[in-house]
Design an enzyme around this catalytic site. Structure first.
Site, PDB file in Angstrom:
ATOM      1  N   HIS A   1       0.861  -1.187   0.000  1.00 47.50           N
ATOM      2  CA  HIS A   1       0.000   0.000   0.000  1.00 47.50           C
ATOM      3  C   HIS A   1       0.895   1.234   0.000  1.00 47.50           C
ATOM      4  O   HIS A   1       2.050   1.182   0.454  1.00 47.50           O
ATOM      5  CB  HIS A   1      -0.879   0.018   1.244  1.00 47.50           C
ATOM      6  CG  HIS A   1      -1.959  -1.010   1.240  1.00 47.50           C
ATOM      7  ND1 HIS A   1      -3.084  -0.900   2.027  1.00 47.50           N
ATOM      8  CD2 HIS A   1      -2.108  -2.172   0.554  1.00 47.50           C
ATOM      9  CE1 HIS A   1      -3.864  -1.940   1.836  1.00 47.50           C
ATOM     10  NE2 HIS A   1      -3.284  -2.729   0.942  1.00 47.50           N
TER      11      HIS A   1
ATOM     12  N   CYS B   1      -6.363   1.898   5.714  1.00 43.39           N
ATOM     13  CA  CYS B   1      -7.023   0.642   6.059  1.00 43.39           C
ATOM     14  C   CYS B   1      -6.515   0.164   7.422  1.00 43.39           C
ATOM     15  O   CYS B   1      -5.600   0.768   7.991  1.00 43.39           O
ATOM     16  CB  CYS B   1      -6.718  -0.399   4.986  1.00 43.39           C
ATOM     17  SG  CYS B   1      -4.999  -0.977   5.022  1.00 43.39           S
TER      18      CYS B   1
ATOM     19  N   GLU C   1       1.025   3.795   1.896  1.00 45.26           N
ATOM     20  CA  GLU C   1       1.542   4.166   3.217  1.00 45.26           C
ATOM     21  C   GLU C   1       2.715   3.280   3.626  1.00 45.26           C
ATOM     22  O   GLU C   1       3.709   3.762   4.180  1.00 45.26           O
ATOM     23  CB  GLU C   1       0.441   4.041   4.287  1.00 45.26           C
ATOM     24  CG  GLU C   1      -0.771   4.904   4.041  1.00 45.26           C
ATOM     25  CD  GLU C   1      -1.894   4.186   3.303  1.00 45.26           C
ATOM     26  OE1 GLU C   1      -3.069   4.434   3.633  1.00 45.26           O
ATOM     27  OE2 GLU C   1      -1.615   3.374   2.392  1.00 45.26           O
TER      28      GLU C   1
END
Length: 181
Positions: free
Chosen positions: A73, A103, A75
Site C-alpha cells: 500500500h 485501512c 503508506e
C-alpha cells in the site's frame, strides 16, 4: 462541506499556516496517486514529511499489482522508505499524508511507527480504519495515538479514485461485451 467552501481554518484543529502546508503536501500525494493510476494500480499516493525540516523523507503509491505484494500500500511503501532514510523504524517528528483514509493494516503500521501526525484526503467507507469503520489511530487501548487531520482536499482525492475506477469498469464491460460476441 466541499473543498471549495471549506476554509483553511476549518481543517480539523489546524492553524491557517498548517492547513496551507497540509494542502500543499496533499497535492504532492495526489500526484503520486496519479502515477499509481498510470501504472494500473489503485490511485493512492502518500508522502512522509519530517516536520522540523519540511523534507520529504518517504513517498509511495500503491504497488500491490506491480510487486504482487498484498502489503504494498502507498503508506507502507512510504514508511519503509522513511525508515531507511532515518535508519530506524520510529518515524518521530514526521507527518504521513495520504490521499485515502488508511485501512486497518496501514493504520496499525502508522501507530507502530509512532508517527505523530496523519493527514488524509477522502474517507474510505469500505475499509477506513481511522475514522470511518474503526478508530485505530486514537484508540486509548494502544500504546501510541496519532493526531488525525481528515478531509484535506477530499473532493480532489475522491475524484482521482472515481475517475480510475469508472474507467476500469468501462474497460471491463467492453471486454465482457467482446467475449459475449
Amino acid at each position: 462541506m466541499s473543498d471549495a467552501t471549506r476554509t483553511s481554518s476549518q481543517l480539523s484543529n489546524s492553524t491557517p499556516i498548517e492547513a496551507g502546508l497540509h494542502e500543499s503536501w496533499m497535492r504532492q500525494a495526489i500526484a503520486l496517486a496519479q502515477r499509481a493510476a498510470d501504472a494500473g494500480e489503485a490511485p493512492i499516493g502518500c508522502i512522509i514529511v519530517h516536520l522540523p525540516t519540511g523534507q520529504i523523507v518517504g513517498q509511495g503509491f500503491n504497488q500491490r499489482e506491480t510487486d504482487e505484494d498484498p502489503t504494498a500500500h502507498a503508506e507502507i511503501v512510504a514508511m519503509r522508505q522513511a525508515g531507511r532514510h532515518f535508519q530506524h523504524w520510529r518515524l518521530l517528528d514526521c507527518a504521513l499524508i495520504v490521499t485515502l483514509e488508511p485501512c486497518p493494516m496501514c493504520a496499525g503500521a502508522i501507530v507502530n511507527a509512532r508517527l505523530p501526525v496523519l493527514v488524509y484526503g477522502c474517507d474510505d467507507p469500505k475499509a477506513g480504519a481511522v475514522r470511518t469503520l474503526y478508530r485505530i489511530c486514537d484508540d486509548v487501548r494502544l500504546n501510541h495515538r496519532v493526531q488525525v487531520v481528515p478531509g484535506v482536499l477530499a473532493d480532489a482525492c475522491a475524484e482521482v479514485l472515481k475517475t480510475f475506477f469508472r474507467a476500469r469498469r468501462a474497460g471491463s464491460s467492453k471486454e465482457s461485451d467482446e467475449i459475449v460476441e
